[in-house]
Design a protein around this motif. Structure first.
Motif, PDB file in Angstrom:
ATOM      1  N   VAL A  68       0.831  -1.093  -0.067  1.00  0.00           N
ATOM      2  CA  VAL A  68      -0.017   0.047  -0.164  1.00  0.00           C
ATOM      3  C   VAL A  68       0.659   1.084   0.075  1.00  0.00           C
ATOM      4  O   VAL A  68       0.908   2.179  -0.783  1.00  0.00           O
ATOM      5  CB  VAL A  68      -0.765  -0.014   1.122  1.00  0.00           C
ATOM      6  CG1 VAL A  68      -1.795   1.457   1.415  1.00  0.00           C
ATOM      7  CG2 VAL A  68      -1.747  -1.145   1.180  1.00  0.00           C
ATOM      8  N   ARG A  69       1.847   1.078   0.698  1.00  0.00           N
ATOM      9  CA  ARG A  69       2.776   2.311   1.023  1.00  0.00           C
ATOM     10  C   ARG A  69       3.920   1.816   1.683  1.00  0.00           C
ATOM     11  O   ARG A  69       4.001   1.043   2.654  1.00  0.00           O
ATOM     12  CB  ARG A  69       2.243   3.631   1.643  1.00  0.00           C
ATOM     13  CG  ARG A  69       1.970   3.649   2.988  1.00  0.00           C
ATOM     14  CD  ARG A  69       0.865   4.293   3.437  1.00  0.00           C
ATOM     15  NE  ARG A  69       1.196   5.794   3.096  1.00  0.00           N
ATOM     16  CZ  ARG A  69       0.342   6.845   3.095  1.00  0.00           C
ATOM     17  NH1 ARG A  69      -0.922   6.621   3.204  1.00  0.00           N
ATOM     18  NH2 ARG A  69       0.832   8.117   2.721  1.00  0.00           N
ATOM     19  N   GLN A  87      14.491   2.306   9.392  1.00  0.00           N
ATOM     20  CA  GLN A  87      14.584   1.096   8.431  1.00  0.00           C
ATOM     21  C   GLN A  87      13.236   1.178   7.677  1.00  0.00           C
ATOM     22  O   GLN A  87      12.131   0.962   8.312  1.00  0.00           O
ATOM     23  CB  GLN A  87      14.829  -0.029   9.344  1.00  0.00           C
ATOM     24  CG  GLN A  87      15.090  -1.533   8.413  1.00  0.00           C
ATOM     25  CD  GLN A  87      15.194  -2.585   9.253  1.00  0.00           C
ATOM     26  OE1 GLN A  87      16.357  -2.619  10.092  1.00  0.00           O
ATOM     27  NE2 GLN A  87      14.505  -3.706   9.124  1.00  0.00           N
ATOM     28  N   GLU A  88      13.202   0.928   6.516  1.00  0.00           N
ATOM     29  CA  GLU A  88      11.983   0.989   5.463  1.00  0.00           C
ATOM     30  C   GLU A  88      11.281  -0.401   5.723  1.00  0.00           C
ATOM     31  O   GLU A  88      11.803  -1.330   5.544  1.00  0.00           O
ATOM     32  CB  GLU A  88      12.408   1.488   4.180  1.00  0.00           C
ATOM     33  CG  GLU A  88      11.227   1.686   3.472  1.00  0.00           C
ATOM     34  CD  GLU A  88      11.603   2.259   1.719  1.00  0.00           C
ATOM     35  OE1 GLU A  88      11.295   3.329   1.867  1.00  0.00           O
ATOM     36  OE2 GLU A  88      11.925   1.314   1.018  1.00  0.00           O
ATOM     37  N   GLY A  89      10.137  -0.252   5.803  1.00  0.00           N
ATOM     38  CA  GLY A  89       9.039  -1.364   5.938  1.00  0.00           C
ATOM     39  C   GLY A  89       8.070  -1.090   4.929  1.00  0.00           C
ATOM     40  O   GLY A  89       7.973  -0.085   4.227  1.00  0.00           O
ATOM     41  N   TYR A  90       6.893  -1.814   4.938  1.00  0.00           N
ATOM     42  CA  TYR A  90       5.739  -1.671   4.082  1.00  0.00           C
ATOM     43  C   TYR A  90       4.460  -2.069   4.833  1.00  0.00           C
ATOM     44  O   TYR A  90       4.175  -2.788   5.549  1.00  0.00           O
ATOM     45  CB  TYR A  90       5.854  -2.816   3.046  1.00  0.00           C
ATOM     46  CG  TYR A  90       7.091  -2.797   2.360  1.00  0.00           C
ATOM     47  CD1 TYR A  90       7.387  -1.763   1.581  1.00  0.00           C
ATOM     48  CD2 TYR A  90       8.142  -3.852   2.213  1.00  0.00           C
ATOM     49  CE1 TYR A  90       8.582  -1.725   0.478  1.00  0.00           C
ATOM     50  CE2 TYR A  90       9.213  -3.662   1.675  1.00  0.00           C
ATOM     51  CZ  TYR A  90       9.623  -2.808   0.457  1.00  0.00           C
ATOM     52  OH  TYR A  90      10.585  -2.798  -0.010  1.00  0.00           O
ATOM     53  N   ALA A  91       3.487  -1.010   4.375  1.00  0.00           N
ATOM     54  CA  ALA A  91       2.133  -1.067   4.898  1.00  0.00           C
ATOM     55  C   ALA A  91       1.693  -2.037   3.527  1.00  0.00           C
ATOM     56  O   ALA A  91       1.819  -1.455   2.547  1.00  0.00           O
ATOM     57  CB  ALA A  91       1.341   0.358   5.041  1.00  0.00           C
ATOM     58  N   SER A 182       4.354   6.976   8.469  1.00  0.00           N
ATOM     59  CA  SER A 182       5.027   6.083   9.624  1.00  0.00           C
ATOM     60  C   SER A 182       4.050   5.400  10.322  1.00  0.00           C
ATOM     61  O   SER A 182       2.761   5.675  10.181  1.00  0.00           O
ATOM     62  CB  SER A 182       5.433   7.115  10.534  1.00  0.00           C
ATOM     63  OG  SER A 182       6.692   8.052  10.214  1.00  0.00           O
ATOM     64  N   VAL A 183       4.455   4.333  10.439  1.00  0.00           N
ATOM     65  CA  VAL A 183       3.630   3.286  11.423  1.00  0.00           C
ATOM     66  C   VAL A 183       4.223   3.262  12.877  1.00  0.00           C
ATOM     67  O   VAL A 183       5.201   3.689  13.097  1.00  0.00           O
ATOM     68  CB  VAL A 183       3.943   1.639  11.130  1.00  0.00           C
ATOM     69  CG1 VAL A 183       3.507   1.441   9.648  1.00  0.00           C
ATOM     70  CG2 VAL A 183       5.334   1.231  11.262  1.00  0.00           C
ATOM     71  N   THR A 203      -4.176   4.647   3.853  1.00  0.00           N
ATOM     72  CA  THR A 203      -3.998   5.794   2.580  1.00  0.00           C
ATOM     73  C   THR A 203      -3.758   7.058   3.371  1.00  0.00           C
ATOM     74  O   THR A 203      -3.693   6.771   4.672  1.00  0.00           O
ATOM     75  CB  THR A 203      -5.112   5.877   2.020  1.00  0.00           C
ATOM     76  OG1 THR A 203      -6.335   6.063   2.723  1.00  0.00           O
ATOM     77  CG2 THR A 203      -5.402   4.226   1.368  1.00  0.00           C
ATOM     78  N   ASP A 204      -3.903   7.920   2.812  1.00  0.00           N
ATOM     79  CA  ASP A 204      -3.857   9.242   3.500  1.00  0.00           C
ATOM     80  C   ASP A 204      -5.203   9.704   4.277  1.00  0.00           C
ATOM     81  O   ASP A 204      -5.109  10.424   5.301  1.00  0.00           O
ATOM     82  CB  ASP A 204      -3.847  10.559   2.338  1.00  0.00           C
ATOM     83  CG  ASP A 204      -2.600  10.656   1.597  1.00  0.00           C
ATOM     84  OD1 ASP A 204      -1.535  10.178   2.159  1.00  0.00           O
ATOM     85  OD2 ASP A 204      -2.610  11.121   0.410  1.00  0.00           O
ATOM     86  N   SER A 205      -5.960   8.971   4.139  1.00  0.00           N
ATOM     87  CA  SER A 205      -7.369   9.136   4.916  1.00  0.00           C
ATOM     88  C   SER A 205      -7.775   7.965   5.786  1.00  0.00           C
ATOM     89  O   SER A 205      -8.897   8.049   6.326  1.00  0.00           O
ATOM     90  CB  SER A 205      -8.621   9.649   4.113  1.00  0.00           C
ATOM     91  OG  SER A 205      -8.838   8.675   2.986  1.00  0.00           O
TER      92      SER A 205
END
Length: 384
Positions: A68-69, A87-91, A182-183, A203-205
């Motif tokens: 998703v992002r 450290q980059e992860g993923y949603a 950010s999570v 998402t943004d919302s």
């Protein structure tokens, strides 16, 4: 009903189940995956975020629609100071992720039946007669990946369960997040006793907002948490509300009986400190498929043979789960004041090591130099 024969039947279409189906089919076994719901999908509430490593293990490219992002992480102390994990992860879209794994399993020849619920099995010599709501099957091995309240475990007589933490999660629409990339994790007894709260942007919302607590009512604390973040969530609306126990007590001591192997939440293949289970349970399923293939090759479906799962899962996952559990036991006892102090002392690598069961001793050595934390925390970490 008709009688059908399989080498292995997997019950449950979560990460462990689809991983086991893929692995078993890839090893050449006649494989059946049973999912009682209408689809292989993300039915269990879950903060849908994971690392790049999970995609490597899954053999899925980290790209849309599975991602998703991209997201970093922020870990908040009770005083709202935070440590950034860069450290980059993923949603992720967990449903698409699971369905791609199911597609891989099908490519290797696994049958997949949705809306088919496991009911019972009985022994016939060295094999099992498996009953569902639609058919009767015969199989050499059944892999129970059917969650914390595993029906396979119950029928097999495996009563042990990993310690659970009750969790609930809202998916909220019309959020106005301060940290949309950010999570976020929130620690502290005043926020989530013996657990943590989270905000994961989708998402943004839209965001997942959830909590896990022990010894307290999860919904009370989640609603309190939402109110505390009224500037971000006050105008949001709940569009999904689910709850489930997450096993954070480590691997159970008996994952196997003759002809039966448990993985996923049924076996406790979850990293205790974080409650993360997508990657660790997928890895457990892949190992289970290999163990089943070796058992069938050797015509040995005994408990002793299937317990080889522990050996193959040990490095790195078994070791990580044990270390993470010990660290969690320590941190569930510390005060909010100590959490606030830790936020001043620890950096992102320290938090990753503690949460994931990596180099905990290195973190302990660092804390030994702190006048307050040396006696309260560091000494205990040294023993892990």
């Amino acid at each position: 009903m008709q009688d059908l024969d399989y080498d292995v039947i997997i019950v449950g279409g979560g990460p462990a189940g689809v991983g086991a189906a893929k692995s078993a089919a890839k090893e050449g076994l006649k494989t059946l995956l049973l999912e009682r719901e209408a689809a292989v999908a993300a039915w269990k509430p879950c903060g849908e975020a994971t690392s790049e490593g999970a995609f490597v293990t899954a053999e899925i490219k980290p790209e849309p629609p599975y991602i998703v992002r991209k997201a970093n992480a922020l870990v908040f102390a009770p005083n709202q100071k935070y440590v950034a994990i860069n450290q980059e992860g993923y949603a992720i879209n967990k449903t698409y992720f699971l369905q791609e794994l199911a597609s891989q399993a099908a490519k290797y020849g696994s049958d997949i039946h949705v809306r088919e619920e496991f009911i019972d099995f009985e022994r016939e010599g060295k094999t099992l007669k498996v009953k569902t709501n639609r058919n009767i099957y015969r199989t050499k091995i059944i892999i129970g990946a059917d969650g914390y309240h595993s029906s396979v475990a119950k029928v097999a007589g495996i009563k042990e369960k990993s310690e659970p933490i009750p969790t609930i999660q809202y998916i909220m629409a019309n959020v106005k997040l301060k940290h949309p990339e950010s999570v976020r994790f929130y620690l502290g007894n005043s926020i989530a006793p013996k657990g943590y709260a989270w905000i994961f942007p989708k998402t943004d919302s839209i965001a997942e907002v959830g909590i896990g607590v022990r010894g307290a009512t999860a919904k009370v604390y989640l609603d309190k948490f939402v109110k505390q973040h009224e500037d971000e969530l006050g105008e949001a609306r709940i569009i999904d509300y689910r709850g489930a126990p997450v096993p954070i007590g480590g691997l159970i001591s008996e994952v196997a009986k003759d002809n039966v192997l448990l993985v996923g939440d049924a076996a406790g293949t979850v990293v205790p400190f974080t409650g993360a289970g997508i990657h660790s349970s997928l890895a457990a399923g892949l190992v289970a498929g290999r163990v089943a293939a070796e058992a069938i090759k050797d015509n040995d479906y005994s408990q002793t043979k299937l317990k080889k799962f522990y050996d193959l899962y040990e490095d790195p996952w078994g070791k990580r789960i044990r270390t993470s559990l010990k660290a969690m036991r320590l941190f569930e006892k510390i005060s909010d004041e100590d959490f606030n102090t830790l936020a001043e002392v620890l950096d992102e690598n320290d938090i990753l090591d503690l949460a994931n069961g990596y180099n905990v001793r290195r973190v302990a050595m660092k804390l030994l130099r702190h006048p307050i934390l040396a006696g309260r925390i560091a000494a205990s970490l040294m023993s892990i």
